[in-house]
Design a protein around this motif. Structure first.
Motif, short mmCIF file in Angstrom:
data_model
loop_
_atom_site.label_atom_id
_atom_site.label_comp_id
_atom_site.label_asym_id
_atom_site.label_seq_id
_atom_site.Cartn_x
_atom_site.Cartn_y
_atom_site.Cartn_z
N ALA A 16 12.09 -5.48 -2.71
CA ALA A 16 12.53 -6.73 -3.32
C ALA A 16 11.39 -7.43 -4.07
N SER A 17 10.15 -7.10 -3.70
CA SER A 17 8.99 -7.75 -4.31
C SER A 17 8.34 -6.90 -5.39
N GLY A 18 8.89 -5.72 -5.65
CA GLY A 18 8.35 -4.90 -6.73
C GLY A 18 7.50 -3.73 -6.29
N ALA A 19 7.62 -3.30 -5.04
CA ALA A 19 6.80 -2.19 -4.54
C ALA A 19 7.08 -0.88 -5.26
N ASP A 20 8.30 -0.72 -5.78
CA ASP A 20 8.64 0.54 -6.45
C ASP A 20 7.79 0.74 -7.70
N SER A 21 7.53 -0.33 -8.46
CA SER A 21 6.69 -0.19 -9.66
C SER A 21 5.24 0.08 -9.30
N VAL A 22 4.78 -0.47 -8.18
CA VAL A 22 3.42 -0.19 -7.69
C VAL A 22 3.30 1.28 -7.31
N TYR A 23 4.33 1.78 -6.62
CA TYR A 23 4.32 3.18 -6.19
C TYR A 23 4.34 4.12 -7.41
N GLU A 24 5.16 3.78 -8.40
CA GLU A 24 5.25 4.61 -9.60
C GLU A 24 3.91 4.69 -10.31
N GLU A 25 3.19 3.58 -10.40
CA GLU A 25 1.89 3.57 -11.05
C GLU A 25 0.89 4.42 -10.27
N LEU A 26 0.91 4.28 -8.95
CA LEU A 26 0.01 5.09 -8.12
C LEU A 26 0.33 6.57 -8.26
N GLY A 32 -2.92 15.14 -9.51
CA GLY A 32 -4.03 16.07 -9.48
C GLY A 32 -5.13 15.72 -8.51
N ASP A 33 -5.02 14.57 -7.86
CA ASP A 33 -6.04 14.18 -6.87
C ASP A 33 -5.71 14.82 -5.53
N GLU A 34 -6.42 15.88 -5.20
CA GLU A 34 -6.14 16.61 -3.96
C GLU A 34 -6.74 15.95 -2.73
N ASN A 35 -7.58 14.96 -2.95
CA ASN A 35 -8.22 14.29 -1.82
C ASN A 35 -7.46 13.06 -1.34
N THR A 36 -6.36 12.74 -2.00
CA THR A 36 -5.60 11.54 -1.66
C THR A 36 -4.13 11.87 -1.44
N ILE A 37 -3.57 11.35 -0.37
CA ILE A 37 -2.15 11.49 -0.08
C ILE A 37 -1.47 10.14 -0.31
N LEU A 38 -0.42 10.13 -1.10
CA LEU A 38 0.35 8.91 -1.38
C LEU A 38 1.63 8.95 -0.57
N LYS A 39 1.91 7.86 0.16
CA LYS A 39 3.09 7.83 1.03
C LYS A 39 3.94 6.60 0.78
N LYS A 40 5.26 6.80 0.91
CA LYS A 40 6.19 5.68 1.02
C LYS A 40 6.39 5.41 2.51
N VAL A 41 6.16 4.17 2.93
CA VAL A 41 6.33 3.84 4.34
C VAL A 41 7.27 2.66 4.48
N GLY A 42 7.63 2.34 5.73
CA GLY A 42 8.50 1.21 6.00
C GLY A 42 7.73 -0.10 6.03
N CYS A 43 8.30 -1.08 6.70
CA CYS A 43 7.72 -2.43 6.73
C CYS A 43 6.40 -2.43 7.50
N ILE A 44 5.35 -2.88 6.84
CA ILE A 44 4.04 -2.98 7.47
C ILE A 44 3.97 -4.21 8.36
N GLY A 45 4.83 -5.19 8.09
CA GLY A 45 4.92 -6.37 8.94
C GLY A 45 4.44 -7.65 8.29
N LEU A 46 3.53 -7.54 7.33
CA LEU A 46 2.96 -8.73 6.69
C LEU A 46 3.79 -9.09 5.46
N CYS A 47 5.05 -9.39 5.71
CA CYS A 47 6.05 -9.50 4.64
C CYS A 47 5.73 -10.60 3.62
N SER A 48 5.02 -11.63 4.02
CA SER A 48 4.74 -12.73 3.10
C SER A 48 3.76 -12.34 2.01
N TYR A 49 3.13 -11.17 2.15
CA TYR A 49 2.15 -10.71 1.17
C TYR A 49 2.68 -9.58 0.27
#
Length: 590
Positions: A16-26, A32-49
């Motif tokens: 709801a806050s735009g995380a999908d566009s952040v994920y798309e950019e990442l 091609g970066d084999e040293n980094t794993i990108l994950k979609k995760v659930g609620c981290i808990g700090l929802c106000s941020y």
């Protein structure tokens, strides 16, 4: 092997806050970066941020808040060494002791939320890597059904759906009940305004709920399960379906689980959003294809539930605790909490609190500590007035009782209830009459109509509250309101009607003076009730910018450019948009 993990919070709050566009950019910049794993995760808990991005490098975690695609690109470009702009976005860090949310996270104990914000909920291997289905395997291979029930009973786990009934005892009743087949049901019909605990668990770690249900099924002798989830939770349902398919593929559900001869599977039943279906007998009726209406008890569902067969019903949070208990032992779980309220409790912290979100605390923590140390106090420097706990079925706990510990008995003693975990903070700008009217309006609309006390009594109570908030109340209305509340509480069939008067009873008990001010003085101290307030413009302060006139939806404000404006009280609908818009604070509420 990759040494950097980047997690993007992709629960409903993040999306709801735009995380999908952040994920798309990442996704783009990390190609091609084999040293980094990108994950979609659930609620981290700090929802106000939200949107949130967490970076884990060699076990050290840093969480960034208010992320944008541009900042995400900058983060990758800096090789995850934050620039000055990014440092301002750090809200939690294993390395920076001054990060603002370090203390908030440190005060929590995550049992139910242990995997939320860590794993990709759509990948079963990630859940398995953190111990998913180990408890189920242990239960089936190493323990008898009675031993499983005994372990859950000794843990002290009580139902987290609101009633707080001992979970192990409930399971025992179902196991001992005569009749085949037996069923287990997960009540995921979370309908309280301001509550999002169950939704977040299902979106972030559906496997823990599935595993908890499977352990319960083995213990009580059930072969089939239902997850009753409201259709308004599409993401939770999507991830549940994915998790169920994956569990079947791995042999955790289906026939002959673990080669033991035990058969068990789960299906999802989507509810239409009726609040009354959170009551277990109404929920059962809905699963059977009937109108969701409660029935008298006994017989209880453990004896005669869905299709008239023995049925165990627990909510999402209750089941999510079970795998942890079986893995770590009853004594480890009971080490948290109080004498009669063991373990932890998940809360949706919302309202006028500075930092709302999803939290999990050990039972027994004082409400004050929850609000100020975890929630960051009250927003905008206001004074706290009360805390509404238990949603529409709960009650208002005033500020002078904030040292009340969060446990079943202590909360009940205030007149509120623990409920499923909604905690809505009210400040000095909140009107208790308006709050009571809001919750009663909700329960009145959600009443199934079966009981005259609930159907008619709540309607009469709501009419009284409306008279009071409109400046038409009389002193005898307060006594009538109290008398009606007791009758509705006593005469209703199910929990909806029995608890619907709680917000009224608690606000009358603790804030009667505010009710009397509405009645005697025809004033709303919090300046909320539209009929008892008036908007005016201070002509000495007004600069004639016309912003208020342009935003007024009914054209109640007039005046020339650069000259003082005025409000036509007869037209004004008290929406408050003018006051919010005024750049020089020239608009006042009397």
């Amino acid at each position: 092997m990759a040494n950097t993990i980047v997690r993007v919070g992709m629960a409903s709050c993040g999306l709801a806050s735009g995380a999908d566009s952040v994920y798309e950019e990442l996704s783009k910049v990390l190609v091609g970066d084999e040293n980094t794993i990108l994950k979609k995760v659930g609620c981290i808990g700090l929802c106000s941020y939200e949107p949130l991005v967490e970076v884990e490098i060699e076990g050290k975690r840093t969480i960034y808040g208010y992320m944008t695609p541009e900042l995400a690109k900058e983060l990758v470009g800096s090789s995850f060494r934050p620039t000055s702009a990014l440092k301002e976005k750090i809200i939690y860090s294993d390395e920076e002791t001054q990060a603002p949310e370090n203390n908030r996270m440190a005060k929590q104990v995550r049992i139910v939320l242990r995997n939320c914000g860590i794993i990709d909920p759509e990948k079963i291997d990630e859940a398995i890597s953190r111990g998913a289905y180990e408890a189920f395997s242990k239960a089936v291979k190493e323990m008898s059904p009675d031993e499983v029930i005994d372990e859950v009973y000794r843990s002290g786990l009580r139902g987290r759906g609101g009633a707080g009934f001992p979970t192990g005892l409930k399971w025992k009743f179902t196991r001992q009940a005569k009749g085949e087949p037996k069923y287990v049901i997960c009540n995921a019909d979370e309908g309280d305004p301001g509550a999002f605990m169950d939704r977040s668990v299902l979106e972030g770690d559906p496997h823990t709920v599935i595993e908890g249900m499977a352990i319960c099924a083995y213990a009580v002798g059930a072969s089939h399960g239902y997850i009753y989830c409201r259709a308004e939770y599409p993401l939770a349902i999507k991830r549940l379906n994915i998790a169920l398919d994956q569990a079947r593929e791995r042999g955790f559900l289906g026939d002959n689980v673990f080669g033991s001869g035990f058969n068990f599977d789960i299906e999802i039943k989507e509810g239409a959003g009726a609040f009354v279906c959170g009551e277990e007998t109404a929920l059962i009726a809905s699963i059977e294809g009937k109108r969701g209406m409660p029935r008298p008890r006994p017989p209880f569902p453990a004896e005669s539930g869905v299709w008239g067969k023995p049925t165990n019903i627990n909510n999402v949070e209750t089941y999510a605790n079970v795998p942890w208990i079986i893995r770590h032992g009853a004594s480890e779980f009971s080490a948290f909490g109080t004498e009669k309220s063991k373990g932890t409790k998940v809360f949706a912290l919302a309202g006028k609190v500075a930092k709302g979100g999803l939290i999990e605390i050990p039972m027994g923590m004082p409400i004050r500590e929850v609000i100020y140390d975890i929630g960051g106090g009250i927003a905008d420097g206001k004074e706290i007035k009360a805390v509404q706990m238990g949603g529409p079925s709960g009650g208002c706990i005033p500020s002078w009782l904030l040292d009340t510990p969060v446990d079943y008995e202590s909360i009940t003693a205030t007149g509120a209830i623990m409920g499923s975990g909604g905690m809505i903070v009210l400040d000095e700008t909140s009107c208790v009459v308006d709050v009571a009217k809001f919750f009663l309006n909700f329960t009145q609309r959600e009443s199934c109509g079966k009981c005259p006390f609930c159907r008619i009594g709540t309607k009469r109570m709501l009419e009284i509250l409306e008279r009071i908030s409109n400046g038409e109340g009389k002193m005898e209305d307060l006594d009538l309101l109290y008398e009606l509340a007791l009758q509705v509480k006593e005469g209703s069939l199910c929990g909806l009607g029995q608890t619907a008067p709680n917000p009224v009873l608690t606000t009358l008990k603790y804030f009667r003076e505010e009710y009397e001010t509405h009645v005697k003085d025809k004033k709303c101290p919090a300046k909320v009730c539209p009929s008892l307030i008036r908007y005016t413009i201070n002509t000495d302060l007004c600069i004639g910018c016309t912003r208020c006139a342009r935003i007024c939806p009914v054209g109640a404000i007039s005046g020339k450019v650069k000259e003082p404006h005025e409000i036509d009280d007869a037209k004004c609908v008290r929406c408050g948009q003018c006051k919010q818009t005024c750049p020089v604070s020239a608009i006042f509420v009397d």
